[in-house]
Design a protein around this motif. Sequence first.
Motif, PDB file in Angstrom:
ATOM      1  N   PHE A 124      14.113   5.348   0.486  1.00 46.68           N
ATOM      2  CA  PHE A 124      13.642   5.138  -0.886  1.00 46.68           C
ATOM      3  C   PHE A 124      14.400   5.990  -1.897  1.00 46.68           C
ATOM      4  N   GLY A 125      14.623   7.248  -1.550  1.00 42.98           N
ATOM      5  CA  GLY A 125      15.247   8.158  -2.493  1.00 42.98           C
ATOM      6  C   GLY A 125      16.634   7.739  -2.928  1.00 42.98           C
ATOM      7  N   ARG A 126      17.242   6.813  -2.233  1.00 46.40           N
ATOM      8  CA  ARG A 126      18.612   6.385  -2.563  1.00 46.40           C
ATOM      9  C   ARG A 126      18.646   5.278  -3.609  1.00 46.40           C
ATOM     10  N   PHE A 127      17.571   4.533  -3.753  1.00 51.09           N
ATOM     11  CA  PHE A 127      17.645   3.404  -4.690  1.00 51.09           C
ATOM     12  C   PHE A 127      16.377   3.198  -5.504  1.00 51.09           C
ATOM     13  N   TYR A 128      15.294   3.900  -5.202  1.00 51.08           N
ATOM     14  CA  TYR A 128      14.000   3.551  -5.778  1.00 51.08           C
ATOM     15  C   TYR A 128      13.449   4.664  -6.653  1.00 51.08           C
ATOM     16  N   GLU A 129      12.985   4.291  -7.854  1.00 49.36           N
ATOM     17  CA  GLU A 129      12.367   5.254  -8.760  1.00 49.36           C
ATOM     18  C   GLU A 129      10.852   5.091  -8.798  1.00 49.36           C
ATOM     19  N   GLY A 130      10.373   3.854  -8.709  1.00 46.89           N
ATOM     20  CA  GLY A 130       8.931   3.619  -8.724  1.00 46.89           C
ATOM     21  C   GLY A 130       8.280   3.964 -10.048  1.00 46.89           C
ATOM     22  N   MET A 190       0.840  -1.192   0.000  1.00 48.43           N
ATOM     23  CA  MET A 190       0.000   0.000   0.000  1.00 48.43           C
ATOM     24  C   MET A 190       0.877   1.243   0.000  1.00 48.43           C
ATOM     25  N   TYR A 191       1.953   1.224   0.810  1.00 54.04           N
ATOM     26  CA  TYR A 191       2.878   2.345   0.852  1.00 54.04           C
ATOM     27  C   TYR A 191       3.720   2.411  -0.417  1.00 54.04           C
ATOM     28  N   ILE A 192       4.038   1.253  -0.990  1.00 56.94           N
ATOM     29  CA  ILE A 192       4.813   1.227  -2.227  1.00 56.94           C
ATOM     30  C   ILE A 192       4.005   1.866  -3.351  1.00 56.94           C
ATOM     31  N   ARG A 193       2.719   1.546  -3.424  1.00 51.78           N
ATOM     32  CA  ARG A 193       1.858   2.088  -4.477  1.00 51.78           C
ATOM     33  C   ARG A 193       1.722   3.602  -4.359  1.00 51.78           C
ATOM     34  N   MET A 194       1.744   4.104  -3.119  1.00 53.72           N
ATOM     35  CA  MET A 194       1.672   5.551  -2.922  1.00 53.72           C
ATOM     36  C   MET A 194       2.889   6.243  -3.523  1.00 53.72           C
ATOM     37  N   PHE A 226      14.793  -3.165  -7.633  1.00 51.61           N
ATOM     38  CA  PHE A 226      14.582  -3.927  -6.404  1.00 51.61           C
ATOM     39  C   PHE A 226      13.185  -3.652  -5.856  1.00 51.61           C
ATOM     40  N   ASP A 227      12.428  -4.719  -5.578  1.00 50.98           N
ATOM     41  CA  ASP A 227      11.088  -4.581  -5.010  1.00 50.98           C
ATOM     42  C   ASP A 227      11.221  -4.383  -3.499  1.00 50.98           C
ATOM     43  N   PRO A 228      10.892  -3.200  -2.979  1.00 51.66           N
ATOM     44  CA  PRO A 228      11.153  -2.904  -1.564  1.00 51.66           C
ATOM     45  C   PRO A 228      10.036  -3.315  -0.611  1.00 51.66           C
ATOM     46  N   THR A 229       9.112  -4.172  -1.044  1.00 46.92           N
ATOM     47  CA  THR A 229       7.960  -4.511  -0.204  1.00 46.92           C
ATOM     48  C   THR A 229       8.384  -5.111   1.130  1.00 46.92           C
ATOM     49  N   ILE A 230       9.216  -6.149   1.086  1.00 46.96           N
ATOM     50  CA  ILE A 230       9.654  -6.792   2.332  1.00 46.96           C
ATOM     51  C   ILE A 230      10.492  -5.826   3.157  1.00 46.96           C
ATOM     52  N   PHE A 231      11.323  -5.044   2.484  1.00 49.04           N
ATOM     53  CA  PHE A 231      12.147  -4.041   3.158  1.00 49.04           C
ATOM     54  C   PHE A 231      11.276  -3.063   3.944  1.00 49.04           C
ATOM     55  N   VAL A 232      10.209  -2.576   3.318  1.00 49.04           N
ATOM     56  CA  VAL A 232       9.304  -1.631   3.978  1.00 49.04           C
ATOM     57  C   VAL A 232       8.555  -2.305   5.117  1.00 49.04           C
TER      58      VAL A 232
END
Length: 325
Positions: A305-311, A13-17, A26-32
Amino acid sequence: RLYHADDLVIAQMYIRMYGLPNYNEFDPTIFVALTYSFIFGWMFGDVGQGLVLVIGGFLLYHFKKMNLAAIISMAGVFSTFFGFMFGSIFGFEDVIEPIWLRPMSKMTDLPMIGRLNTVFIVAVAFGMGMILLTMIIHIINAVKNHSLGDLCFDTNGIAGLVFYGLLVFAIVMLMTGHSLPGGALLAVLFIIPLLCIAFKEQLTDLCEKKKPAEKTGPVMIVVQALFELIEVLLSYFSNTISFVRIGAFAVSHAAMMQVVMTLAGAENGGSANIFVVIIGNIIVMAMEGLVVGIQVLRLEYYEMFGRFYEGSGREFVPYRKKYKK
């Protein structure tokens, strides 16, 4: 990367936001799921209140299917854990002994700095570890995307990892009373990664044998590099210090519950007014729980997130379902 809406787990839910991960990301779901619940529990450590979050969140999710309720329930598990670590149950700190420490009273003496709250120190150390971890994830993403510039010369690439890793190493050595090995060598190891970060575009073009998009004079290149270095150093500092909020909210939570106990007449071993204790716990849970939830999400988005994630990924929508709509 393609996702079906029914396959998304609660933490997404937070990833989709923020945005869905693309195929080479990298899928950060488990990380989050792990870091969000852990940090929330650290900032909101209380056995009784944590159990209320666990039970209340579970019931809301079971009967109302509210995704946010499931997140609250999982965060409550870690709140209960840290409640035992801090020795707090519904604000009472004389019922159980803390496994770790009392957030408001435990202090540590550091060389060259002085006496600081232990929770603050541990929070900053934890933040340093999380920043290093997200840099490693950024490097993995860069390898997947075959991006030489992001891999070698980016603020979160190998150059950034070497610089920040050495900085963390130096701080740990100094704070533990050890001397730094080879001052001149250490200075060189600090300077080289910073120069790589500052001249990222030029070094990337050189390695990939590309001509620069536009011609820039050497003076302007040096000026841009100087401002880049200042920005990089400020971002490293601000991102690290930002994790102090974890310890600050742990202390503020204990302080707020101490105020509730004072109003209830429970200080100095007196008998507490149960009505005041209940109302105080409800107010603290509602007010601070909301603030802590937002602050943890801020740490996730801006410091990690800002260090590795573009989404930049797209959600998969079946053609038949789209056609029906």
